[in-house]
Design a protein around this motif. Sequence first.
Motif, PDB file in Angstrom:
ATOM      1  N   UNK A 188       0.815  -1.223   0.000  1.00 49.42           N
ATOM      2  CA  UNK A 188       0.000   0.000   0.000  1.00 49.42           C
ATOM      3  C   UNK A 188       0.851   1.275   0.000  1.00 49.42           C
ATOM      4  N   UNK A 189       1.866   1.322   0.865  1.00 54.30           N
ATOM      5  CA  UNK A 189       2.718   2.522   0.901  1.00 54.30           C
ATOM      6  C   UNK A 189       3.479   2.697  -0.411  1.00 54.30           C
TER       7      UNK A 189
ATOM      8  N   UNK B 174       1.732   3.894   6.294  1.00 57.49           N
ATOM      9  CA  UNK B 174       0.669   3.173   6.991  1.00 57.49           C
ATOM     10  C   UNK B 174       1.082   1.767   7.416  1.00 57.49           C
ATOM     11  N   UNK B 175       1.962   1.137   6.618  1.00 58.24           N
ATOM     12  CA  UNK B 175       2.118  -0.312   6.714  1.00 58.24           C
ATOM     13  C   UNK B 175       3.350  -0.751   7.497  1.00 58.24           C
TER      14      UNK B 175
ATOM     15  N   UNK C  78      -8.419  -0.880   8.759  1.00 57.30           N
ATOM     16  CA  UNK C  78      -9.048   0.444   8.737  1.00 57.30           C
ATOM     17  C   UNK C  78      -8.959   1.026   7.330  1.00 57.30           C
ATOM     18  N   UNK C  79      -9.825   2.003   7.088  1.00 53.45           N
ATOM     19  CA  UNK C  79      -9.897   2.624   5.762  1.00 53.45           C
ATOM     20  C   UNK C  79      -9.509   4.090   5.944  1.00 53.45           C
ATOM     21  N   UNK C  80      -8.536   4.556   5.176  1.00 54.15           N
ATOM     22  CA  UNK C  80      -7.985   5.889   5.408  1.00 54.15           C
ATOM     23  C   UNK C  80      -8.115   6.739   4.140  1.00 54.15           C
TER      24      UNK C  80
ATOM     25  N   UNK D  29      -7.196   4.412   1.118  1.00 55.38           N
ATOM     26  CA  UNK D  29      -6.228   3.316   1.259  1.00 55.38           C
ATOM     27  C   UNK D  29      -6.758   2.339   2.299  1.00 55.38           C
ATOM     28  N   UNK D  30      -6.632   1.067   1.989  1.00 56.32           N
ATOM     29  CA  UNK D  30      -6.999   0.028   2.951  1.00 56.32           C
ATOM     30  C   UNK D  30      -5.748  -0.367   3.721  1.00 56.32           C
ATOM     31  N   UNK D  31      -5.853  -0.370   5.045  1.00 52.08           N
ATOM     32  CA  UNK D  31      -4.721  -0.787   5.881  1.00 52.08           C
ATOM     33  C   UNK D  31      -5.154  -2.037   6.636  1.00 52.08           C
TER      34      UNK D  31
END
Length: 575
Positions: free
Chosen positions: A256-257, A269-270, A382-384, A398-400
Motif C-alpha cells: 500500500x505505501x 501506513x504499513x 481500517x480505511x484511510x 487506502x486500505x490498511x
Amino acid sequence: MTDNIDTSAGPERAQLAALRARPHAEVLIIGGGINGIGTFRDLALQGVDVVLIERNDWSSGASAASSHMIHGGIRYLENGEFRLVKESVGERNGLLRIAPHYVKPLPTTIPIFSTFSGITTAPLRFLTHKQGRPKERGAALIKIGLSIYDSFSRGGGVVPRHRFVGRRRSLAALPKLNPDVKYTATYYDGSLVNPERLALDVLLDGIAAGGEKARAVNYTEAIGTADGKVRVRDNVSGDEFDISADVVVNATGPWTDLTNQALGAPTQFMGGTKGSHIVVDNPELLRACAGRELFFEHKDGRIVLVYPLHGKVIIGTTDLDQDMTKPVEITEDEIDYFFDLVRDVFPTIPVDRSQIVFRFVGVRPLPRHDDTQPGFVSRDYRIVDSPIPGLGATKVLSLVGGKWTTFRALGEQLSNAVLERLGRPRRFSTAGVPIGGGLDYPTTKAGKAQWVARHAASVGSERGHVLLNRYGTKAKDLIVAIGTDDAPLASLPEYSRGEIGYVARTEHVVHLIDVITRRTTIAFRGLITGAAARELADVVAGELGWDEDRKAQELQQAQAELQARHGVTIAVDAA
Ligand SMILES: Cc1cc2nc3c(=O)[nH]c(=O)nc-3n(C[C@H](O)[C@H](O)[C@H](O)COP(=O)(O)OP(=O)(O)OC[C@H]3O[C@@H](n4cnc5c(N)ncnc54)[C@H](O)[C@@H]3O)c2cc1C
C-alpha cells in the motif's frame, strides 16, 4: 504507446480491450488480492461502474500465502481485539454457508502442557502495550479464551462448541502426540481449502453481476499519475495508458505505501510481517494429525500449526518484520524452525527437507507497529482517506490491513465508504449471498451423489465427484463445455485436456504459471514435473493462441517462478 493487443486470447485480454476502449469508471480499485476482489464484487452488485486492476495474477500476493484458515482468531483475544474476533467468527460461520465448496469445517486441536500458566500475563500483555515474550498459555487461560470464542458463535449454529479432554483421552485420539501433554482442547474453525479458486469465484461473480460496468484485468499495474488520471501499464505487452475515476481505492495489501509512493503521495501506513510455510509429503505425519489441525504454542511463545490439507501437511508459520523494497524469501532458518516445532508436538515422527514438496511465503498487510512485537500487532483493518495531489479532485482511499477471513465484511465496509463519497445508496448486503460454485452446493454424501447423477452422467460418477469437489456446482458448466473431450493428461491423469482448456479459456489465465499454481493445486500437492508442465503448456497454448516461442518462454518463466517462489525444481527442456 503502442497498440498491439491480441484480444483473441481469452476473456481476460478482452477485458483489457474493453478497459482501453473506455478508460473511465466511477471507481478504480488497485490490487487484486482477496480484499480488492471482495470490494469489487460488492460494488458491482450495487450497480457501480467499477474497474479492478492487478499487476500480477489474481491472488498472487498475501492472499496466496495464508495459513488456509478461515478463523475467528482465538489468539487475538489476548490482544484485546474483541471486535475483530466477533466479526471473524460471524464471517467464518457465513463462509461455511455461502462458500461450502471451498470453506469446510476444520477441527482444530490445541495440545496443552500446563494448567495455569499465562493466566496473569496474557491480560497484562494487553494492558502493557503487548510487550514482552508471551508466557506459556495454560489450560485455564485457553478454556477462558475458547468459552469467549464460542459465545461469539452463539446463534450461528454452524460448528460445534469446543471440548477439553485429559491426557489419556488425548493420547487415545492422537497416539503420536508428545506424551508430556496434559490436556487437549478441540474446537472448530474453517479450512480454506483453495484460496486462489475462492478468490476467482468472488471475482467472476462480480463480473457476472456488473456486466460491462464491472471490468477486471490482471497483469496491469498502477505506475503513476498523468493529467489527473492513474497511469497503468499492461505487464504483458508493456503498453501504458491512463484511467480516470471518481474514487480510487488502494487495496494493494503489504504494498500500500509503495503504491501511494508510485502515485506521488508517499504514506507510512504499513508494517507488514513475513510468514512462511512448507508443505510436506509425510504419510505418517498426515495420519498422526487424524484430520485435525494442530494449533499450538512453540518454545518461543509463538502460535504455530501442523495442518493436513489435500493429502499433504502444511507446517507454519513465522512472523518476521519485512522491508517491502527487499525480496520476500523463505530462509533455511525458517525451515529448521518448522522441523523443530513438529518435533515438539510429534517427537517420534521424522521430518526432513526431502519431504518438502512446496513452499510459500508472503507478507501480512499489517499496520505500522513501531514498538509492538510482530505477533501482537493488531490484525484489524481500517480505511484511510489518502489524497493524491496528482489525481486532482479524485477521492482516494487506502486500505490498511484485512485478513482473508473478513474479506466479505471488509468489502462491504470499504464499499460503503466509496458509496458515501459517490453519494449513492447501498442496494443490499452481500451477507448470505452464495459465492460461485458454492451456490446449491451439496454438503452431504447423499446430496453429492444425487448432484453427480444429475449433472455429471457424461463423465461418469467418479470423475463427477472429482469435478464437483474441485469446482463446486460450477462443475456443471465445465462438464457441459467439455462434452466428450475429457481424456486424461498422460502426465497428470486426474486432469483432462478438456478441463485445462476450459480453465484457460474462462478463468483469466495469462501465463502458464497461473494454471500450475493458482487455478489448480497441481504445484501445491507436489504433482508438477517437467513433462506435466509441457503437457499443460500445449493445452494452454492451443486455447490462447501461443506460438512455439511464447510456449517456450512460458515454460522457462514457470520453471523460474516455481524454483524461486516455491523451491520446486522441474526440467522443462523437451524430452
Ligand atoms: C503467512 C501468512 C499467513 C496468513 N494466514 C491467514 C489465515 O490463516 N487466515 C486469514 O484470514 N488470513 C491470513 N493471512 C492474512 C491474509 O492472507 C491477508 O491479510 C490477505 O490475503 C490480504 O489480502 P489483500 O487483498 O489485502 O492483499 P494482497 O493479497 O497482498 O493483494 C494486494 C495485491 O496488490 C497487488 N499490487 C501491488 N501493487 C500494485 C500496483 N501498483 N498495481 C496493481 N496491483 C498491485 C499485488 O500484486 C497483490 O496481488 C495470512 C497472511 C500471511 C502472509
